[in-house]
Design a protein around this motif. Sequence first.
Motif, PDB file in Angstrom:
ATOM      1  N   UNK A  15       0.816  -1.228   0.000  1.00 16.89           N
ATOM      2  CA  UNK A  15       0.000   0.000   0.000  1.00 16.89           C
ATOM      3  C   UNK A  15       0.846   1.273   0.000  1.00 16.89           C
ATOM      4  N   UNK A  16       0.152   2.387  -0.141  1.00 17.79           N
ATOM      5  CA  UNK A  16       0.815   3.697  -0.154  1.00 17.79           C
ATOM      6  C   UNK A  16       0.970   4.211   1.288  1.00 17.79           C
ATOM      7  N   UNK A  17       1.704   3.447   2.073  1.00 18.18           N
ATOM      8  CA  UNK A  17       1.943   3.793   3.470  1.00 18.18           C
ATOM      9  C   UNK A  17       3.320   4.419   3.671  1.00 18.18           C
ATOM     10  N   UNK A  18       4.088   4.566   2.585  1.00 16.88           N
ATOM     11  CA  UNK A  18       5.470   5.007   2.718  1.00 16.88           C
ATOM     12  C   UNK A  18       5.660   6.468   3.065  1.00 16.88           C
ATOM     13  N   UNK A  19       4.606   7.276   2.892  1.00 18.13           N
ATOM     14  CA  UNK A  19       4.700   8.693   3.281  1.00 18.13           C
ATOM     15  C   UNK A  19       4.422   8.801   4.785  1.00 18.13           C
ATOM     16  N   UNK A  20       5.316   8.236   5.575  1.00 12.21           N
ATOM     17  CA  UNK A  20       5.130   8.164   7.021  1.00 12.21           C
ATOM     18  C   UNK A  20       4.938   9.560   7.599  1.00 12.21           C
ATOM     19  N   UNK A  21       3.981   9.706   8.498  1.00 17.64           N
ATOM     20  CA  UNK A  21       3.730  11.038   9.066  1.00 17.64           C
ATOM     21  C   UNK A  21       4.875  11.490   9.966  1.00 17.64           C
ATOM     22  N   UNK A  22       5.135  12.773   9.938  1.00 17.14           N
ATOM     23  CA  UNK A  22       6.094  13.354  10.883  1.00 17.14           C
ATOM     24  C   UNK A  22       5.437  13.373  12.269  1.00 17.14           C
ATOM     25  N   UNK A  23       6.122  12.910  13.305  1.00 16.30           N
ATOM     26  CA  UNK A  23       5.528  12.942  14.641  1.00 16.30           C
ATOM     27  C   UNK A  23       5.041  14.337  15.008  1.00 16.30           C
ATOM     28  N   UNK A  24       3.901  14.388  15.686  1.00 17.60           N
ATOM     29  CA  UNK A  24       3.285  15.668  16.039  1.00 17.60           C
ATOM     30  C   UNK A  24       4.236  16.557  16.829  1.00 17.60           C
ATOM     31  N   UNK A  25       5.042  15.919  17.665  1.00 15.09           N
ATOM     32  CA  UNK A  25       5.979  16.699  18.483  1.00 15.09           C
ATOM     33  C   UNK A  25       6.961  17.478  17.617  1.00 15.09           C
ATOM     34  N   UNK A  26       7.399  16.862  16.507  1.00 16.10           N
ATOM     35  CA  UNK A  26       8.324  17.553  15.598  1.00 16.10           C
ATOM     36  C   UNK A  26       7.596  18.596  14.755  1.00 16.10           C
ATOM     37  N   UNK A  27       6.370  18.262  14.348  1.00 18.17           N
ATOM     38  CA  UNK A  27       5.591  19.230  13.561  1.00 18.17           C
ATOM     39  C   UNK A  27       5.401  20.535  14.326  1.00 18.17           C
ATOM     40  N   UNK A  28       5.131  20.420  15.612  1.00 21.59           N
ATOM     41  CA  UNK A  28       4.880  21.616  16.414  1.00 21.59           C
ATOM     42  C   UNK A  28       6.145  22.445  16.615  1.00 21.59           C
ATOM     43  N   UNK A  29       7.291  21.835  16.311  1.00 26.88           N
ATOM     44  CA  UNK A  29       8.556  22.580  16.354  1.00 26.88           C
ATOM     45  C   UNK A  29       8.904  23.155  14.988  1.00 26.88           C
ATOM     46  N   UNK A  30       8.015  22.961  14.011  1.00 28.37           N
ATOM     47  CA  UNK A  30       8.258  23.516  12.691  1.00 28.37           C
ATOM     48  C   UNK A  30       8.972  22.578  11.728  1.00 28.37           C
ATOM     49  N   UNK A  31       9.223  21.346  12.143  1.00 21.86           N
ATOM     50  CA  UNK A  31       9.928  20.379  11.283  1.00 21.86           C
ATOM     51  C   UNK A  31       8.911  19.723  10.359  1.00 21.86           C
ATOM     52  N   UNK A  32       9.153  19.767   9.057  1.00 15.65           N
ATOM     53  CA  UNK A  32       8.213  19.238   8.073  1.00 15.65           C
ATOM     54  C   UNK A  32       8.780  18.076   7.261  1.00 15.65           C
ATOM     55  N   UNK A  33      10.018  17.682   7.497  1.00 16.65           N
ATOM     56  CA  UNK A  33      10.576  16.551   6.751  1.00 16.65           C
ATOM     57  C   UNK A  33      11.701  15.906   7.545  1.00 16.65           C
ATOM     58  N   UNK A  34      11.702  14.576   7.559  1.00 10.80           N
ATOM     59  CA  UNK A  34      12.839  13.785   8.025  1.00 10.80           C
ATOM     60  C   UNK A  34      12.952  12.588   7.090  1.00 10.80           C
ATOM     61  N   UNK A  35      14.055  11.869   7.163  1.00  6.87           N
ATOM     62  CA  UNK A  35      14.247  10.705   6.292  1.00  6.87           C
ATOM     63  C   UNK A  35      13.324   9.580   6.745  1.00  6.87           C
ATOM     64  N   UNK A  36      12.636   8.983   5.757  1.00  7.82           N
ATOM     65  CA  UNK A  36      11.720   7.873   6.016  1.00  7.82           C
ATOM     66  C   UNK A  36      12.015   6.747   5.037  1.00  7.82           C
ATOM     67  N   UNK A  37      11.978   5.512   5.532  1.00  4.00           N
ATOM     68  CA  UNK A  37      12.336   4.344   4.728  1.00  4.00           C
ATOM     69  C   UNK A  37      11.302   3.247   4.947  1.00  4.00           C
ATOM     70  N   UNK A  38      10.865   2.600   3.860  1.00  6.18           N
ATOM     71  CA  UNK A  38       9.914   1.498   3.998  1.00  6.18           C
ATOM     72  C   UNK A  38       9.949   0.599   2.776  1.00  6.18           C
ATOM     73  N   UNK A  39       9.290  -0.554   2.920  1.00  5.46           N
ATOM     74  CA  UNK A  39       9.092  -1.450   1.772  1.00  5.46           C
ATOM     75  C   UNK A  39       7.717  -1.217   1.143  1.00  5.46           C
TER      76      UNK A  39
END
Length: 586
Positions: free
Chosen positions: A449-473
């Motif tokens: 499925x299209x689950x690879x766009x893993x959400x950024x944790x809310x704690x990081x979002x509230x700090x203004x972070x909108x992207x981190x490295x994400x890896x999946x199959x």
Amino acid sequence: MEESSYKDLRSARWFAPHDLTGFVHRTAIQAEGFSRFALKDKPVIGIANSWSELVNCNIHFKLLADAVKRGVLMAGGLPLEFPTISLGESLMKPSAMQFRNLMAMDVEESIRAYPLDAIVLLGGCDKTVPAQLMGAASADVPTIMLTGGPQEPAHFRGKQLGVGTDTWKYADELRAGKITEADFDELESAAKPSAGHCSEMGTASTMTSLVEALGMCLPGTASIPAVDARRAQAAEATGRRAVEMAMSQGPKPSEILTKEAFDNAITLLMAVGGSTNAVVHLLALARRVGYELPLDRFHEISQRTPRIVNVRPSGEYLVQQLFQVGGISTVLKELAPLLNKDAITVTGESLENGYNSAPEPDGVVVSTLEAPFDASGGIAVVRGSLAPNGAVIKRSAASKDLLQHKGSAVVFEDIYDLGRRIDDPELDITEDSVLVLRNSGPVGAPGMPEWGMLPIPERLLRRGIRDIVRISDARMSGTAFGTTVLHVSPEAAVGGPLAIVRDGDPIVLDVENQRLDLDIPAEEIKSRLAELKLPEPKYRRGYGRLFIDHVNQADEGCDFDFLKGLPDEEPQRLPYGLMSGWQGGW
């Protein structure tokens, strides 16, 4: 191609004999209200319609089918519409991808089993297009495709929006506390304003664009909006051309879908910043015609192909604006030095002949090769100890500063584990961490499925972070964005190294050098793999079990192993069974 006589047509095997089988075949059509005249000396054009009230992208296909029929009748053919499975990305669970191969089988067997001289495929939503192409390629009867076109752009508070790309952004803003639930409800009512597939360069628009580059549709038809009158005019022209293809008995998919055509499609994919899903679909389609398209070919072509299209999620505009400045034909014209211009299309003429008269790039939505938006193509292939058989990343929609990164893994066993813990305040994660999701591939999810766009944790979002490295199959929506490594192969559920990653393990991503490594000693990797126990299959019966037992990995296109084309055999274009005589051959 020379025109055939009516007695040489495929349908004549059913309808021409004056015996018991011919009698039965003709009366089957006459029972629908057609006269003998409707059948006499006319090619039969099958219209494979993926219309469904469960698939909003394809909801306008009844009108398009009527326009195709009009064109067939104008050209002297008999149009016969038939339904197939319809795959809707939003509603089907766990994923429309799980049923792509089933739809391909449906299309293939329907084409082969029925008295059809040429086929018009009607597809739009993400998986319907590759499924129809795969089925038609295996049946190898003359085929032309008509895609459904992008929907009208959405508008929200004075801004023009794409269907998916902007939705994901607003969802992050909601989780970050920047907008309210009432704001999000207002967005919901405006998000999908018309029939048609996604209005940005998501998977649907990517695949419909690639159909034109492959030569499987009429030139200039890929990006016409769904509600534009020119879409119905294209449908009529497609019906007329289908009759011509029936009478000349070609060109067939096997004559169009050549190595050169696939290189053209990959070149366009990179130039438009298209969906990573297209990689899986092109790999599968190539194998249907006996071509072992290597995954690394995508990286090779990406390295030589600049991105010249400025459309979301890899740019600013939508497919409607791309159409207004010349559409895919303009893009192909600018890419001409990188294309196999003599590749044959459904017109019977070269690809070059179809785009020669297209407008020049406007410099805003479509650039020149000399002044591109990116120096290289949208997608890169990475390999290493974490992905021995390869993985992909959409670098055109990633954060440039994360394309070379080393961070500690934060591992989620599956999508349910992710849902439970991603916003846990106690989750040990920073902006330098690497999110890892496993057991989400073809076998593990199942259906990738299209689950690879893993959400950024809310704690990081509230700090203004909108992207981190994400890896999946897993895969991700073509409308999505971010530094996401996808399609890791082999997947965790079949014993790939992704299965042995532990929290805190260092992971190295280096896109420029095509590297994706679990940065621990090789002996430790070997030891962990030796101790690995594979999960129980998700299905014990039915189509789900068939899928798990026979699906290939992502680097081979996720098709079934028994559907691969056989290079030493001609495609089976006719069904078994008696087609004439007094012996009950029906």
